[in-house]
Design a protein around this motif. Structure first.
Motif, PDB file in Angstrom:
ATOM      1  N   TRP A  85      13.398 -48.234  98.266  1.00 54.30           N
ATOM      2  CA  TRP A  85      12.535 -47.074  98.096  1.00 54.30           C
ATOM      3  C   TRP A  85      12.071 -46.546  99.460  1.00 54.30           C
ATOM      4  CZ3 TRP A  85      12.473 -45.076  93.361  1.00 54.30           C
ATOM      5  CH2 TRP A  85      12.781 -45.906  92.283  1.00 54.30           C
ATOM      6  N   PRO A  86      11.590 -45.290  99.517  1.00 50.95           N
ATOM      7  CA  PRO A  86      11.139 -44.726 100.804  1.00 50.95           C
ATOM      8  C   PRO A  86      10.037 -45.547 101.471  1.00 50.95           C
ATOM      9  CG  PRO A  86      11.393 -42.989  99.169  1.00 50.95           C
ATOM     10  CD  PRO A  86      11.576 -44.288  98.440  1.00 50.95           C
ATOM     11  N   SER A  87       9.243 -46.253 100.678  1.00 57.60           N
ATOM     12  CA  SER A  87       8.161 -47.078 101.231  1.00 57.60           C
ATOM     13  C   SER A  87       8.669 -48.315 101.945  1.00 57.60           C
ATOM     14  CB  SER A  87       7.224 -47.506 100.097  1.00 57.60           C
ATOM     15  OG  SER A  87       7.917 -48.326  99.163  1.00 57.60           O
TER      16      SER A  87
ATOM     17  N   THR B 164      10.035 -50.746 100.116  1.00 55.63           N
ATOM     18  CA  THR B 164      10.092 -51.748  99.054  1.00 55.63           C
ATOM     19  C   THR B 164      11.523 -51.910  98.559  1.00 55.63           C
ATOM     20  OG1 THR B 164       7.858 -51.160  98.343  1.00 55.63           O
ATOM     21  CG2 THR B 164       9.213 -52.393  96.778  1.00 55.63           C
TER      22      THR B 164
END
Length: 325
Positions: A235-237, A239
């Protein structure tokens, strides 16, 4: 330097040359690019200044023109058509710097006159030829080239985030892509090409089914046949999760919040698929999701093994970003 091809003889009149190029004659395409390259570079330097960005934008425009030559509707307007492609690439760079100028003094073709690149490439008779050339690139170069030449959010920073490499690596890889394509494309024109249009249609159908699954009440097990159970979702975060179920869960949360997802582009090649979508936020929560997203899917053994997702910058973020290619 522009892409080079073995040339012989005297170039015919520009309009005749453009007609022949539209039919796929490689010598005519090469002559056309060489004849107009200096003017294309001048447009890039006018917008970006003297430096590597102008050279990169012009070289990228050569690849775009190769892919889209079959869509040149008015052979007498080839100069304006090529210059418009250059300006379009320059705008991608300028968006991170300052408000984008509408056009260049002395030019008579504005951005609104230029067909959407994705739609043009989809319809182009030369699409499979370009894809066959990309297929000769190494696994590290292919996704960089696909993201740069066939997607909307194609800045160097965006590509770097999706590929998990530094921006400088993206620049060096694109430089190598251009070098290799200048050698490869002339040699593969008469080869048997993959049916990219059919592959893209299959991947588009798959993407649309997944993005609409929650709204349509489709169960996960009906769509997971091509996805590895241990698929890595990044994910972009930062994660990392596992499996298609993680994507379903995130889409379900957005759907429950009133967000709708619209597929806008799919790019497919051997082992790599790219999705682009936009988010339609509810009126009461207009900032729930970023405006758009790009997904990079990597396959191995016929199964999707890794997915990376990057969100497009919100307007206020885009204005604050540093200059990038």
């Amino acid at each position: 330097m522009p892409l080079r091809y073995p040339l012989s003889g005297v170039a015919p009149e520009t309009e005749q040359l453009a007609h022949a190029a539209r039919q796929g004659d490689q010598q005519s395409i090469a002559l056309l690019i060489e004849h107009h390259y200096a003017g294309m570079l001048a447009v890039a330097k006018h917008l970006l200044g003297h430096g590597p960005d102008a050279e990169d934008a012009c070289q990228d425009s050569v690849i775009t023109a190769l892919a889209r030559i079959g869509e040149l509707r008015d052979a007498s307007a080839v100069r304006s058509w090529l210059h418009a492609i250059v300006r379009n690439n320059c705008r991608t760079i300028l968006r991170a710097r300052k408000p984008v100028p509408v056009g260049t003094a002395g030019e008579d073709l504005h951005a609104s006159d230029l067909d959407d690149p994705v739609a043009c490439i989809e319809r182009s008779a030369l699409r499979d030829w370009i894809w066959h050339g990309l297929g000769q690139l190494s696994p590290t170069l292919q996704p960089v080239a696909m993201l740069r030449y066939f997607t909307e959010n194609n800045s160097y920073e965006h590509i770097a985030a999706l590929c998990g490499v530094p921006v400088g690596t993206v620049r060096s890889r694109l430089s190598e892509v251009r070098r290799q394509l200048s050698i490869t494309l002339p040699r593969v024109h008469d080869d048997r090409h993959h049916d990219t249009s059919r592959l893209t249609a299959e991947r588009r159908e798959e993407a649309a089914a997944i993005m609409s699954a929650v709204a349509n009440g489709v169960a996960l097990h009906q769509l997971d046949g091509r996805w590895a159970e241990d698929m890595a979702m990044r994910w972009p975060s930062g994660t990392r999760e596992t499996g298609l179920g993680s994507i379903f869960a995130a889409m379900g949360e957005d759907y429950d919040a009133g967000v709708r997802c619209r597929l806008i582009n799919v790019v497919a090649g051997p082992g790599i698929t790219i999705w682009e979508n936009e988010f339609i936020n509810p009126p009461e929560d207009p900032d729930h999701c970023p405006p758009a997203a790009t997904w990079l899917l990597r396959e191995q053994g016929g199964l999707v093994r890794e997915v990376r997702l990057i969100h497009a910058a919100r307007p206020e973020q885009a204005q604050a970003m540093p200059a990038a290619g």
